[in-house]
Design a protein around this motif. Structure first.
Motif, PDB file in Angstrom:
ATOM      1  N   LYS A  48       0.836  -1.348   0.012  1.00 31.06           N
ATOM      2  CA  LYS A  48       0.246  -0.061  -0.079  1.00 31.06           C
ATOM      3  C   LYS A  48       0.976   1.191   0.016  1.00 31.06           C
ATOM      4  O   LYS A  48       0.590   2.241  -0.735  1.00 31.06           O
ATOM      5  CB  LYS A  48      -0.941  -0.073   1.242  1.00 31.06           C
ATOM      6  CG  LYS A  48      -1.832   1.044   1.379  1.00 31.06           C
ATOM      7  CD  LYS A  48      -2.881   0.995   2.498  1.00 31.06           C
ATOM      8  CE  LYS A  48      -3.921   1.997   2.622  1.00 31.06           C
ATOM      9  NZ  LYS A  48      -4.896   1.889   3.529  1.00 31.06           N
ATOM     10  N   ASP A  49       2.123   1.199   0.914  1.00 32.84           N
ATOM     11  CA  ASP A  49       2.771   2.383   0.834  1.00 32.84           C
ATOM     12  C   ASP A  49       3.526   2.431  -0.530  1.00 32.84           C
ATOM     13  O   ASP A  49       3.752   3.704  -0.902  1.00 32.84           O
ATOM     14  CB  ASP A  49       3.898   2.221   2.023  1.00 32.84           C
ATOM     15  CG  ASP A  49       3.203   2.058   3.433  1.00 32.84           C
ATOM     16  OD1 ASP A  49       2.157   2.765   3.453  1.00 32.84           O
ATOM     17  OD2 ASP A  49       3.768   1.624   4.288  1.00 32.84           O
ATOM     18  N   LYS A  50       3.965   1.627  -1.085  1.00 37.35           N
ATOM     19  CA  LYS A  50       4.497   1.632  -2.512  1.00 37.35           C
ATOM     20  C   LYS A  50       3.892   2.245  -3.474  1.00 37.35           C
ATOM     21  O   LYS A  50       4.032   3.025  -4.277  1.00 37.35           O
ATOM     22  CB  LYS A  50       5.161   0.281  -2.790  1.00 37.35           C
ATOM     23  CG  LYS A  50       5.965   0.260  -3.873  1.00 37.35           C
ATOM     24  CD  LYS A  50       6.158  -1.105  -4.668  1.00 37.35           C
ATOM     25  CE  LYS A  50       7.128  -1.890  -3.843  1.00 37.35           C
ATOM     26  NZ  LYS A  50       7.192  -3.213  -4.654  1.00 37.35           N
ATOM     27  N   LEU A  51       2.428   1.537  -3.643  1.00 30.23           N
ATOM     28  CA  LEU A  51       1.675   2.173  -4.595  1.00 30.23           C
ATOM     29  C   LEU A  51       1.408   3.748  -4.488  1.00 30.23           C
ATOM     30  O   LEU A  51       1.278   4.410  -5.232  1.00 30.23           O
ATOM     31  CB  LEU A  51       0.251   1.031  -4.685  1.00 30.23           C
ATOM     32  CG  LEU A  51       0.688  -0.502  -5.153  1.00 30.23           C
ATOM     33  CD1 LEU A  51      -0.453  -1.090  -5.094  1.00 30.23           C
ATOM     34  CD2 LEU A  51       1.279  -0.311  -6.843  1.00 30.23           C
ATOM     35  N   THR A  52       1.235   4.076  -3.227  1.00 34.32           N
ATOM     36  CA  THR A  52       0.853   5.251  -2.983  1.00 34.32           C
ATOM     37  C   THR A  52       1.908   6.268  -3.261  1.00 34.32           C
ATOM     38  O   THR A  52       1.631   7.245  -3.687  1.00 34.32           O
ATOM     39  CB  THR A  52       0.596   5.519  -1.274  1.00 34.32           C
ATOM     40  OG1 THR A  52      -0.729   4.381  -1.014  1.00 34.32           O
ATOM     41  CG2 THR A  52       0.053   7.012  -1.018  1.00 34.32           C
ATOM     42  N   LYS A  53       3.257   5.702  -2.945  1.00 36.41           N
ATOM     43  CA  LYS A  53       4.358   6.563  -3.107  1.00 36.41           C
ATOM     44  C   LYS A  53       4.355   6.679  -4.634  1.00 36.41           C
ATOM     45  O   LYS A  53       4.853   7.747  -5.266  1.00 36.41           O
ATOM     46  CB  LYS A  53       5.529   6.157  -2.788  1.00 36.41           C
ATOM     47  CG  LYS A  53       6.749   6.808  -2.766  1.00 36.41           C
ATOM     48  CD  LYS A  53       8.176   6.126  -2.217  1.00 36.41           C
ATOM     49  CE  LYS A  53       9.189   6.953  -2.398  1.00 36.41           C
ATOM     50  NZ  LYS A  53      10.585   6.377  -1.926  1.00 36.41           N
ATOM     51  N   LEU A  54       4.178   5.776  -5.432  1.00 34.51           N
ATOM     52  CA  LEU A  54       4.537   5.909  -6.902  1.00 34.51           C
ATOM     53  C   LEU A  54       3.320   6.526  -7.492  1.00 34.51           C
ATOM     54  O   LEU A  54       3.570   7.204  -8.653  1.00 34.51           O
ATOM     55  CB  LEU A  54       4.541   4.282  -7.386  1.00 34.51           C
ATOM     56  CG  LEU A  54       5.820   3.447  -7.032  1.00 34.51           C
ATOM     57  CD1 LEU A  54       5.718   2.255  -7.839  1.00 34.51           C
ATOM     58  CD2 LEU A  54       6.978   4.347  -7.728  1.00 34.51           C
ATOM     59  N   TYR A  55       2.076   6.341  -7.342  1.00 34.68           N
ATOM     60  CA  TYR A  55       0.889   6.898  -8.185  1.00 34.68           C
ATOM     61  C   TYR A  55      -0.015   7.706  -7.251  1.00 34.68           C
ATOM     62  O   TYR A  55      -1.142   8.006  -7.841  1.00 34.68           O
ATOM     63  CB  TYR A  55       0.126   5.607  -8.561  1.00 34.68           C
ATOM     64  CG  TYR A  55       1.137   4.470  -9.414  1.00 34.68           C
ATOM     65  CD1 TYR A  55       1.439   5.145 -10.590  1.00 34.68           C
ATOM     66  CD2 TYR A  55       1.548   3.315  -9.183  1.00 34.68           C
ATOM     67  CE1 TYR A  55       2.474   4.340 -11.558  1.00 34.68           C
ATOM     68  CE2 TYR A  55       2.154   2.488  -9.922  1.00 34.68           C
ATOM     69  CZ  TYR A  55       2.770   3.147 -10.777  1.00 34.68           C
ATOM     70  OH  TYR A  55       3.763   2.220 -11.557  1.00 34.68           O
ATOM     71  N   GLY A  56       0.457   8.101  -6.207  1.00 32.64           N
ATOM     72  CA  GLY A  56      -0.515   9.055  -5.282  1.00 32.64           C
ATOM     73  C   GLY A  56      -0.733  10.146  -5.899  1.00 32.64           C
ATOM     74  O   GLY A  56      -1.764  10.909  -5.654  1.00 32.64           O
ATOM     75  N   THR A  57      -0.200  10.778  -7.018  1.00 33.79           N
ATOM     76  CA  THR A  57      -0.283  12.293  -7.528  1.00 33.79           C
ATOM     77  C   THR A  57      -0.611  11.810  -9.102  1.00 33.79           C
ATOM     78  O   THR A  57      -0.660  12.807  -9.709  1.00 33.79           O
ATOM     79  CB  THR A  57       0.893  12.967  -7.244  1.00 33.79           C
ATOM     80  OG1 THR A  57       2.110  12.384  -8.033  1.00 33.79           O
ATOM     81  CG2 THR A  57       1.475  13.172  -5.760  1.00 33.79           C
ATOM     82  N   ASN A  58      -0.640  10.606  -9.545  1.00 31.63           N
ATOM     83  CA  ASN A  58      -0.850  10.323 -10.954  1.00 31.63           C
ATOM     84  C   ASN A  58      -2.492  10.408 -11.007  1.00 31.63           C
ATOM     85  O   ASN A  58      -3.049   9.440 -10.412  1.00 31.63           O
ATOM     86  CB  ASN A  58      -0.302   9.177 -11.258  1.00 31.63           C
ATOM     87  CG  ASN A  58      -0.452   8.455 -12.877  1.00 31.63           C
ATOM     88  OD1 ASN A  58      -1.491   9.114 -13.352  1.00 31.63           O
ATOM     89  ND2 ASN A  58       0.511   7.761 -13.192  1.00 31.63           N
ATOM     90  N   PRO A  59      -3.045  11.296 -11.813  1.00 33.49           N
ATOM     91  CA  PRO A  59      -4.630  11.331 -11.971  1.00 33.49           C
ATOM     92  C   PRO A  59      -5.030  10.067 -12.802  1.00 33.49           C
ATOM     93  O   PRO A  59      -6.437  10.035 -12.433  1.00 33.49           O
ATOM     94  CB  PRO A  59      -4.891  12.502 -12.603  1.00 33.49           C
ATOM     95  CG  PRO A  59      -3.341  12.634 -13.461  1.00 33.49           C
ATOM     96  CD  PRO A  59      -2.211  12.252 -12.661  1.00 33.49           C
ATOM     97  N   TRP A  60      -4.237   9.328 -13.225  1.00 31.67           N
ATOM     98  CA  TRP A  60      -4.660   8.205 -14.141  1.00 31.67           C
ATOM     99  C   TRP A  60      -4.718   6.948 -13.219  1.00 31.67           C
ATOM    100  O   TRP A  60      -5.270   5.802 -13.819  1.00 31.67           O
ATOM    101  CB  TRP A  60      -4.088   8.050 -15.361  1.00 31.67           C
ATOM    102  CG  TRP A  60      -3.987   9.389 -16.145  1.00 31.67           C
ATOM    103  CD1 TRP A  60      -3.167  10.407 -16.207  1.00 31.67           C
ATOM    104  CD2 TRP A  60      -5.367   9.910 -16.977  1.00 31.67           C
ATOM    105  NE1 TRP A  60      -3.578  11.418 -16.951  1.00 31.67           N
ATOM    106  CE2 TRP A  60      -4.738  11.101 -17.185  1.00 31.67           C
ATOM    107  CE3 TRP A  60      -6.386   9.232 -17.296  1.00 31.67           C
ATOM    108  CZ2 TRP A  60      -5.651  11.820 -18.432  1.00 31.67           C
ATOM    109  CZ3 TRP A  60      -7.277  10.082 -18.192  1.00 31.67           C
ATOM    110  CH2 TRP A  60      -6.992  11.323 -18.618  1.00 31.67           C
TER     111      TRP A  60
END
Length: 717
Positions: free
Chosen positions: A538-550
């Protein structure tokens, strides 16, 4: 030298977009009417001297569908060529398209460092100078609009340039060279900037050195092969000079004798005499010419080639072959024709629309692989709907079309992909693009065609989620336009990297387990490390894509099987009870599991579910459970949210009305809304929205209402 980029501005449904190509075989994929054929036509207008296109062929509907008023606007087509070497530049024509001074900013965004020089050819379909001059001198807005309305297609010109180092898809650039027409401003043609537009070019000088071959998608092979100028004849015309003189003399001699033999046939001579007699009757002996009827077969090989035809060796007619074989024969013929006729030394491009037409899936892959052998002498651009061709395409060779209202854009899934892998995924010796290419088989490559994507981690999700959606909302994921992809692991970050502003601009929802442990610590199913892994994921995906609108991740608090059971112990547990009865024979075991499921603690419920799924296998458990679920099923919240996010851009009013109609059917006709009656009156989008609003108000707890709330939430975001 090869075509590296194609910019298209204001042509049909391509308002402003750029295509990226590589050497060898390129693939343009997209749904129907997304603009694939329009892009290929634009390329032919710019480079193909056999596709003569001028103001006589230009039509009003050639201008962008999104322009409120086409008059005064420009259509811009610009090709950027790469890999122009110092040897290439020794030729006058090639040197004429290479910029004298390189623009560093342009090169930075268009060409990777270390490559050879670029060349540019551009076409501006624009109003003639006197028209633009007159508009530029008008200051009154009303007068400007009045004069603008007078513009006709015949007032346009085709202006070709070379060496332009300009991103014409940039709105500011377009406004600078054209003006703000909607606000009564037109650029002054006396101030045309060659540093932006490029140097005037006689396109004929360049097109003589460019070869473009086009194979249409709507090909009637039997008809094409029957035409006088068919590929066979063109091939023979090309090799005529290689035929030995002695062979030609023999052919000519035999044709002379054949003509004499035909002319001496009694019936032929008789017809000639009758014609002479009729002429004598009509105009008399003095004025009547004497004629004879004779055979006139031409003895040159060029004329004879029209009588050459193809047929299967074991059949009498090529029409006896199926459409698939005919299409393969035709493509083979065109490639042979191209190999023989490729005399243009600058660049050779072959455009093939839908090469998969009528061809078996395995042959599609083989055909596409064989096309790659042409890399040494030509560049191939294919358009396709086939996931099988997408499977064997390299990611860097793909352009994906996306429709946005009346416009379409081109997206490059490989744009910055390897850099993302190095910087964010810490890939050192591997290229992310190579990893994804190996991963995308024909099943997973569906994500390249889908309007929205949902990534799941296993067989259970792949089987159960589509069934839940179909049973509860009344529409399939395919109808919504959603592709559900089983990643087969929890390594979502690699596939999700395809989605973003730089690459594929489509919504990608990730569904995965948070794996919070709910069973007692003494249970064999308790795994503290699973919960730790879930949190790290969860932390990894949030860090990678937390600001990606897609891209957005949605987490099952525990696991799919457990959370489905806990979503509604009254309804969903009934479906699971059916599976328990099917799987266990012992009555006491069945009753114990049912009791744990319905009246036990969450821990006991989870223990029963995990035992059941473990015994059956998660895939088979999901398959069996799918046979029992119906429209009363409760969708776990995280699944509902994920589907809503993925469908944000693609769900239509008609699909929503279909969901509502399906949902109303479960109320046994006792509904506030009589959709059948109101459907007859629904014509406009406003009327459709009114029905939807009424449904949401009257049925607040309905699953469709809950789904629409989630969609609206993401639309606001």
């Amino acid at each position: 030298m090869f075509l590296k980029y194609l910019q298209i501005v204001n042509y049909k449904n391509l308002k402003s977009t750029r295509f990226s190509f590589v050497e060898g075989v390129n693939t343009v994929i997209g749904e129907n009417d997304s603009g694939k054929s329009n892009a290929m036509t634009a390329l032919r207008i710019l480079l193909d001297d056999t596709y003569y296109y001028n103001t006589k062929r230009l039509k009003e509907n050639d201008f962008s569908d999104s322009l409120e008023n086409w008059k005064g606007h420009w259509i811009i087509l610009s090709a950027v060529f790469g890999k122009i070497t110092s040897e290439d530049k020794k030729t006058e024509v090639c040197a004429g398209i290479v910029p004298e001074n390189e623009d560093e900013e342009f090169l930075k965004s268009y060409i990777k460092s270390g490559e050879d020089d670029i060349g540019v050819i551009s076409l501006f379909i624009r109003p003639q100078k006197h028209v633009r001059k007159k508009l530029s001198e008008i200051t009154d807005t009303a007068e400007f609009e009045k004069e603008r309305r007078k513009i006709k297609i015949s007032d346009y010109e085709f202006y070709y340039t070379s060496r332009a180092q300009t991103d014409f898809t940039n709105n500011d650039i377009y406004a600078k060279i054209v003006g703000d027409l909607e606000n009564g401003k037109c650029s002054n043609p006396d101030e045309d900037d060659d540093s932006i537009l490029g140097c005037k070019l006689n396109i004929a000088d360049v097109q003589d050195h460019i070869s473009v071959v086009f194979i249409d998608a709507l090909r009637d092979v039997a008809s094409e092969l029957g035409k006088p100028k068919n590929p066979i004849r063109r091939i023979i015309e090309s090799v005529e000079s290689l035929i030995k003189e002695s062979e030609l003399d023999t052919i000519k001699s035999e044709i002379v004798q054949l003509n004499i033999s035909i002319s001496k046939v009694e019936q032929v001579e008789l017809v000639g005499r009758k014609i002479n007699e009729k002429l004598l009757d009509m105009i008399g002996m003095v004025y009547s010419p004497e004629i004879i009827l004779q055979s006139g077969l031409k003895d040159d090989i060029n004329s004879l080639s029209r009588y050459l035809f193809m047929k299967p060796s074991k059949q009498n007619d090529i029409d006896s072959l199926g459409l698939g074989h005919l299409n393969m024969i035709y493509i083979a013929l065109k490639i042979v024709e191209y190999e023989i006729n490729r005399t243009r030394e600058l660049i050779n491009i072959m455009i093939i629309e839908e090469p998969e037409a009528h061809i078996h899936t395995h042959i599609q892959r083989t055909l596409f692989d064989k096309l790659k052998v042409t890399k040494d002498y030509t560049q191939i651009i294919t358009t396709t709907h086939s996931t099988h061709l997408a499977e064997v395409s390299e990611v860097k060779n793909i352009n994906i079309m996306k429709s946005i209202s009346s416009n379409s854009i081109s997206m490059q899934p490989s744009q910055g992909l390897d850099e993302f892998g190095k910087q964010n995924l810490k890939l050192k010796n591997l290229k992310l693009s190579d990893c994804i290419e190996r991963y995308l088989d024909s099943k997973r490559s569906v994500l390249l065609f889908s309007k929205g994507v949902v990534l799941v981690e296993g067989d259970g999700e792949e089987i159960l989620i589509p069934n839940i959606i179909k049973k509860t909302l009344g529409v399939s994921l395919d109808e919504i336009g959603i592709g559900l992809i089983n990643v087969g692991s929890v390594s979502f970050e690699y596939i999700a990297s395809l989605f973003g502003n730089e690459r594929i601009r489509r919504k990608c929802a990730i569904i995965t387990d948070e794996d919070v442990q709910i069973v007692e610590k003494e249970s064999t199913f308790y795994k503290a490390e699973a919960e730790e892994r879930g949190q790290k994921r969860k932390d990894k995906l949030t860090k990678l894509y937390g600001t990606n609108p897609w891209v957005k991740s949605f987490f099952a608090p525990h696991t799919l099987e457990v959370d489905f059971a806990l979503a509604d112990t009254r309804a969903n547990s009934d479906y699971i009870s059916n599976v328990i009865e099917l799987n266990y024979v012992d009555t006491d075991t069945v009753e114990r599991h049912k009791k744990n499921l319905k009246s036990g603690t969450e821990a006991k419920c989870a223990n029963t579910i995990l035992t059941l799924a473990g015994n059956m296998g998660k895939g088979w458990y999901a398959t069996t459970l799918s046979n029992y679920i119906d429209n009363a099923t409760t969708i776990p919240k995280y699944i509902l949210e994920a589907i809503a996010f993925a469908s944000k851009e693609v769900i239509s009013l008609d699909i929503i009305l279909k969901m509502i109609e399906y949902s109303l059917s479960k109320y046994d006709g006792n509904t506030v809304i009589d959709l059948k009656k109101e459907n007859k009156e629904i014509k406009t989008n406003d009327e459709k929205n009114e029905i939807i609003k009424k449904f949401k108000s009257e049925y607040e707890n309905d699953v469709v209402t809950k789904f629409l709330r989630e969609v609206e939430k993401y639309c606001k975001d």
